[in-house]
Design a protein around this motif. Structure first.
Motif, PDB file in Angstrom:
ATOM      1  N   UNK A  67      42.032  51.530  37.646  1.00 53.42           N
ATOM      2  CA  UNK A  67      40.953  51.737  36.675  1.00 53.42           C
ATOM      3  C   UNK A  67      40.550  53.210  36.604  1.00 53.42           C
ATOM      4  N   UNK A  68      40.587  53.880  37.750  1.00 51.29           N
ATOM      5  CA  UNK A  68      40.185  55.293  37.801  1.00 51.29           C
ATOM      6  C   UNK A  68      41.115  56.212  37.023  1.00 51.29           C
ATOM      7  N   UNK A  69      42.323  55.723  36.704  1.00 53.91           N
ATOM      8  CA  UNK A  69      43.236  56.533  35.900  1.00 53.91           C
ATOM      9  C   UNK A  69      43.519  55.861  34.555  1.00 53.91           C
ATOM     10  N   UNK A  70      42.511  55.099  34.094  1.00 56.27           N
ATOM     11  CA  UNK A  70      42.550  54.472  32.765  1.00 56.27           C
ATOM     12  C   UNK A  70      43.689  53.475  32.585  1.00 56.27           C
ATOM     13  N   UNK A  71      44.047  52.794  33.675  1.00 59.06           N
ATOM     14  CA  UNK A  71      44.954  51.651  33.588  1.00 59.06           C
ATOM     15  C   UNK A  71      44.090  50.426  33.881  1.00 59.06           C
ATOM     16  N   UNK A  72      43.547  49.776  32.857  1.00 57.02           N
ATOM     17  CA  UNK A  72      42.586  48.688  33.078  1.00 57.02           C
ATOM     18  C   UNK A  72      43.147  47.607  33.999  1.00 57.02           C
ATOM     19  N   UNK A  73      42.463  47.388  35.104  1.00 59.59           N
ATOM     20  CA  UNK A  73      42.951  46.466  36.125  1.00 59.59           C
ATOM     21  C   UNK A  73      41.789  45.689  36.713  1.00 59.59           C
ATOM     22  N   UNK A  74      42.106  44.566  37.326  1.00 63.18           N
ATOM     23  CA  UNK A  74      41.079  43.770  37.990  1.00 63.18           C
ATOM     24  C   UNK A  74      41.713  42.978  39.120  1.00 63.18           C
ATOM     25  N   UNK A  75      40.881  42.647  40.110  1.00 65.58           N
ATOM     26  CA  UNK A  75      41.331  41.805  41.210  1.00 65.58           C
ATOM     27  C   UNK A  75      41.283  40.360  40.764  1.00 65.58           C
ATOM     28  N   UNK A  76      42.401  39.659  40.880  1.00 63.13           N
ATOM     29  CA  UNK A  76      42.468  38.237  40.557  1.00 63.13           C
ATOM     30  C   UNK A  76      42.440  37.443  41.854  1.00 63.13           C
ATOM     31  N   UNK A  77      41.358  36.736  42.079  1.00 61.83           N
ATOM     32  CA  UNK A  77      41.263  35.887  43.265  1.00 61.83           C
ATOM     33  C   UNK A  77      42.255  34.739  43.141  1.00 61.83           C
ATOM     34  N   UNK A  78      43.190  34.607  44.073  1.00 50.89           N
ATOM     35  CA  UNK A  78      44.156  33.510  43.982  1.00 50.89           C
ATOM     36  C   UNK A  78      43.489  32.133  43.962  1.00 50.89           C
ATOM     37  N   UNK A  79      42.423  31.984  44.747  1.00 48.87           N
ATOM     38  CA  UNK A  79      41.721  30.712  44.762  1.00 48.87           C
ATOM     39  C   UNK A  79      41.080  30.405  43.426  1.00 48.87           C
ATOM     40  N   UNK A  80      40.397  31.382  42.846  1.00 50.01           N
ATOM     41  CA  UNK A  80      39.774  31.192  41.545  1.00 50.01           C
ATOM     42  C   UNK A  80      40.825  31.094  40.445  1.00 50.01           C
ATOM     43  N   UNK A  81      41.948  31.785  40.651  1.00 57.33           N
ATOM     44  CA  UNK A  81      42.993  31.811  39.634  1.00 57.33           C
ATOM     45  C   UNK A  81      43.470  30.433  39.256  1.00 57.33           C
ATOM     46  N   UNK A  82      43.732  29.587  40.259  1.00 54.44           N
ATOM     47  CA  UNK A  82      44.254  28.248  39.987  1.00 54.44           C
ATOM     48  C   UNK A  82      43.146  27.260  39.649  1.00 54.44           C
ATOM     49  N   UNK A  83      41.922  27.779  39.533  1.00 53.71           N
ATOM     50  CA  UNK A  83      40.801  26.945  39.083  1.00 53.71           C
ATOM     51  C   UNK A  83      40.211  27.501  37.794  1.00 53.71           C
ATOM     52  N   UNK A  84      41.071  28.134  36.981  1.00 51.20           N
ATOM     53  CA  UNK A  84      40.644  28.560  35.651  1.00 51.20           C
ATOM     54  C   UNK A  84      40.631  30.049  35.407  1.00 51.20           C
ATOM     55  N   UNK A  85      40.527  30.871  36.465  1.00 48.15           N
ATOM     56  CA  UNK A  85      40.438  32.316  36.273  1.00 48.15           C
ATOM     57  C   UNK A  85      41.723  32.919  35.729  1.00 48.15           C
ATOM     58  N   UNK A  86      42.835  32.166  35.787  1.00 45.37           N
ATOM     59  CA  UNK A  86      44.089  32.647  35.189  1.00 45.37           C
ATOM     60  C   UNK A  86      43.959  32.816  33.681  1.00 45.37           C
ATOM     61  N   UNK A  87      42.889  32.277  33.101  1.00 42.82           N
ATOM     62  CA  UNK A  87      42.641  32.487  31.681  1.00 42.82           C
ATOM     63  C   UNK A  87      42.383  33.942  31.339  1.00 42.82           C
ATOM     64  N   UNK A  88      42.051  34.745  32.359  1.00 44.71           N
ATOM     65  CA  UNK A  88      41.830  36.174  32.131  1.00 44.71           C
ATOM     66  C   UNK A  88      43.132  36.930  31.943  1.00 44.71           C
ATOM     67  N   UNK A  89      44.259  36.304  32.286  1.00 42.74           N
ATOM     68  CA  UNK A  89      45.565  36.964  32.217  1.00 42.74           C
ATOM     69  C   UNK A  89      46.283  36.510  30.952  1.00 42.74           C
ATOM     70  N   UNK A  90      46.767  37.486  30.174  1.00 42.39           N
ATOM     71  CA  UNK A  90      47.389  37.206  28.886  1.00 42.39           C
ATOM     72  C   UNK A  90      48.809  37.780  28.832  1.00 42.39           C
ATOM     73  N   UNK A  91      49.612  37.381  27.811  1.00 38.81           N
ATOM     74  CA  UNK A  91      51.032  37.754  27.777  1.00 38.81           C
ATOM     75  C   UNK A  91      51.351  39.247  27.863  1.00 38.81           C
TER      76      UNK A  91
END
Length: 202
Positions: A67-91
């Motif tokens: 993020x500090x070098x303008x590459x938009x990034x985020x931490x994806x919690x693996x636990x939350x990911x398989x409970x819906x947070x994977x919706x934040x990830x797109x093609x």
């Protein structure tokens, strides 16, 4: 335990870490490293970085640095990911999956959904034949000789090596994308760094 023994343990930790850092230039596959930089630099979406345990701590640091070098990034919690947070990830996104052994169940469970969403997967592991190693679109193998503790088990130098490699990725990306001091000043106006940037100091 004497003060001398305590200090010796600290020095040994730094010595092991220094040796592992010195190995990186010869241990990291240069072509794979370059492809990782190019993939992130050309990414039109965001970068999701996932890991558990100490790999999760490394993933959070890597996401922030990107993020500090303008590459938009985020931490994806693996636990939350398989409970819906994977919706934040797109093609158009990239997923960086970090697992030392490459078979952490929490990370492996993300793979099928990421594949279904046509997300480019970068696997960061020491085991190219692991679940995430085989599933990845790009493998970045990071393997150390030893951890710093006497049992060679506590994730110390291995975590440091992953962070060091991605620090290098970020620095390379600054050149690859033409990232400027002016851009950094906009997103980092606070703290000592912000003061230096706004004052025009090196």
């Amino acid at each position: 335990m004497s003060p001398e023994a305590i200090w010796d343990a600290a020095c040994e930790t730094w010595s092991v870490g220094r040796a592992e850092l010195d190995r990186l230039a010869s241990a990291i596959d240069r072509v794979a490293f370059t492809k990782v930089v190019e993939a992130i630099g050309d990414c039109r979406g965001r970068i999701a970085v996932a890991g558990v345990g100490t790999s999760g701590a490394a993933a959070k640091k890597i996401a922030h640095s990107l993020c500090c070098i303008e590459r938009p990034a985020f931490f994806l919690s693996p636990g939350d990911g398989v409970h819906g947070a994977l919706g934040a990830v797109q093609p158009d996104d990239i997923a960086i999956l970090i697992s030392k052994g490459g078979n952490s169940p929490e990370i492996v469970r993300l793979v099928a959904s990421l594949k279904a969403k046509r997300v480019f997967i970068i696997a960061v592991t020491e085991n190219e034949n692991s679940e995430i190693g085989r599933a990845a679109d790009q493998l970045l193998k990071i393997r150390i000789e030893r951890e710093a503790d006497r049992f060679n088990m506590l994730a110390t130098t291995s975590t440091m090596a992953v962070i060091a490699v991605f620090d290098a990725v970020c620095i390379a990306l600054m050149t690859y994308t033409g990232y400027s001091r002016e851009q950094f000043a906009i997103i980092h106006p606070s703290g000592a760094v912000g003061e230096r940037l706004l004052a025009g100091k090196e």
